[in-house]
Design a protein around this motif. Structure first.
Motif, PDB file in Angstrom:
ATOM      1  N   LYS A 125      -4.251 -10.702  -1.365  1.00  0.00           N
ATOM      2  CA  LYS A 125      -3.000 -11.408  -1.600  1.00  0.00           C
ATOM      3  C   LYS A 125      -2.637 -12.216  -0.370  1.00  0.00           C
ATOM      4  N   PRO A 172       2.521 -11.662   3.785  1.00  0.00           N
ATOM      5  CA  PRO A 172       3.940 -11.769   3.498  1.00  0.00           C
ATOM      6  C   PRO A 172       4.603 -12.889   4.275  1.00  0.00           C
ATOM      7  N   GLY A 185      11.702  -0.987  -4.683  1.00  0.00           N
ATOM      8  CA  GLY A 185      11.195  -2.237  -4.170  1.00  0.00           C
ATOM      9  C   GLY A 185      11.860  -3.435  -4.801  1.00  0.00           C
ATOM     10  N   GLY A 206       8.092  -8.434   0.933  1.00  0.00           N
ATOM     11  CA  GLY A 206       7.746  -7.015   0.905  1.00  0.00           C
ATOM     12  C   GLY A 206       8.292  -6.324  -0.328  1.00  0.00           C
ATOM     13  N   ASN A 207       9.486  -6.713  -0.738  1.00  0.00           N
ATOM     14  CA  ASN A 207      10.095  -6.079  -1.902  1.00  0.00           C
ATOM     15  C   ASN A 207       9.308  -6.377  -3.166  1.00  0.00           C
ATOM     16  N   GLU A 224       6.166  -7.113  -3.398  1.00  0.00           N
ATOM     17  CA  GLU A 224       4.905  -6.389  -3.345  1.00  0.00           C
ATOM     18  C   GLU A 224       5.120  -4.916  -3.668  1.00  0.00           C
ATOM     19  N   GLY A 225       6.204  -4.363  -3.105  1.00  0.00           N
ATOM     20  CA  GLY A 225       6.523  -2.968  -3.377  1.00  0.00           C
ATOM     21  C   GLY A 225       6.817  -2.740  -4.842  1.00  0.00           C
ATOM     22  N   TRP A 247       3.650  -2.556  -6.840  1.00  0.00           N
ATOM     23  CA  TRP A 247       2.927  -1.286  -6.719  1.00  0.00           C
ATOM     24  C   TRP A 247       3.663  -0.145  -7.410  1.00  0.00           C
ATOM     25  N   SER A 248       4.998  -0.192  -7.367  1.00  0.00           N
ATOM     26  CA  SER A 248       5.761   0.845  -8.058  1.00  0.00           C
ATOM     27  C   SER A 248       5.511   0.783  -9.555  1.00  0.00           C
TER      28      SER A 248
END
Lengths: 89, 261
Positions: free
Chosen positions: A3, A6, A19, A30-31, A33-34, A37-38
């Motif tokens: 990816k 950031p 996230g 970052g949020n 991306e988080g 993943w969540s």
């Protein structure tokens, strides 16, 4: 995997741990991306748990269709959960 | 052409998982293999670098101090403060340690002579994930109390009661099984696959170079070139994975600190 790195964050808005931003500021890289993943984690859990229960029932009852129902149920529930956690707020 | 393939087929031994089982350096102990020494080396290097960088802290920073502060600042601001919010300073030491430890060990995978990412042995990421797991659950229980914390995980507010039958097992599995597993397996799989990829191109190039057929010799440099290209790609993956494991740990801590889900 590959990816883009950031981008600089604006540093505004709180995250709630899933996230996702609460809308008081801009989304940070970052949020996002988080959150991705969540969501991935929830989808995997749904498939493992309900697919696994279905597989167990199949094994127990000597049938072959409950695992499929379990997987569909798990996928559906996961998507609903993701909607609850990330969309409805 | 088909002859070439046949001729090249059986001789080349492709890299496999056995290439990750490195022999013991001293005696026959499992504790003296290369990954163990690399991990120890990484700890020494990180300590020396940051002690040196912070020792003579000056208002006008030296290059060393500047680079040390840049890494620290990145973890503190872009991961810690951005994700966790106002209580972030308590967790910065852990996040910073995690980030520098993982990135150093990952990058060892492409450093000449070291050339092995310790995280491609799944035991190392498991331990790191265990740390994250214990910390974010401990933080959540401490902050909200055990009952409220578990209730927040298992029961999503504003849902018909019957739906909990479907959702609660998924929530529990996500928090207690999938999170630590994805945290560790993602790091492991990336480092494992990356190392294997480099092995394929480099050992393949070496094999082709020593093949009797001129055609193979001519094509060999391309394999090496790919190996070098892939090394740069790997560097990117190595940094990204160190960032992601730190980011996710911060997100989990933030989630545990949040009063309601």
């Amino acid at each position: 995997m590959a990816k883009k790195p950031p981008a600089a964050n604006t540093g505004r808005g709180r995250t709630d741990g899933n996230g996702i931003n609460d809308g008081s500021g801009r989304f940070g890289a970052g949020n996002e991306e988080g959150a991705a993943w969540s969501i991935f984690g929830y989808l995997i859990s749904g498939l493992i748990i309900w697919g696994g229960i279905g597989l167990g029932l199949d094994h127990w009852l000597h049938t072959h269709f409950i695992a499929l129902i379990g997987l569909l149920l798990g996928a559906g529930s996961s998507l609903y959960l993701v909607w609850l956690r990330f969309v409805r707020r | 052409m088909s002859q070439l393939v046949v001729a090249g087929g059986p001789g080349f031994v492709p890299p496999s998982t056995s290439d990750f089982d490195l022999p013991s350096i001293f005696g026959h102990s499992a504790y003296s293999t290369k990954p163990v020494f690399l991990v120890a080396l990484s700890v020494i290097l990180i300590s020396v670098f940051f002690i040196a960088a912070s020792r003579k802290a000056a208002v006008v920073p030296s290059k060393l101090q500047f680079s040390g502060e840049a890494i620290y600042g990145f973890v503190r601001n872009s991961i810690g403060e951005e994700i966790i919010g106002h209580e972030f300073m308590r967790f910065v030491p852990f996040l910073f340690t995690l980030f520098t430890f993982v990135i150093t060990n990952n990058v060892f995978g492409i450093v000449p002579f070291l050339q092995f990412p310790a995280m491609s042995h799944v035991g190392f990421p498991y331990v790191l994930a265990l740390f994250s797991f214990v910390i974010f659950h401990y933080v959540g229980i401490k902050k909200q109390g055990l009952g409220k914390y578990l209730k927040g995980i298992a029961f999503m507010p504003g849902v018909p009661k019957a739906v909990y039958i479907l959702l609660t097992p998924i929530e529990i599995a996500t928090f207690f099984l999938v999170r630590p597993l994805t945290l560790s397996l993602r790091l492991f799989a990336n480092m494992f696959a990356g190392h294997l990829l480099l092995l394929v191109f480099i050992t393949g190039g070496d094999y082709m170079l020593h093949d009797s057929h001129i055609f193979m010799k001519v094509l060999s440099p391309f394999s090496f070139a790919f190996g070098i290209g892939m090394s740069f790609f790997e560097f990117m993956v190595q940094c990204l994975q160190a960032y992601i494991i730190t980011l996710l740990t911060a997100l989990f801590i933030a989630g545990a600190l949040a009063d309601e889900h």
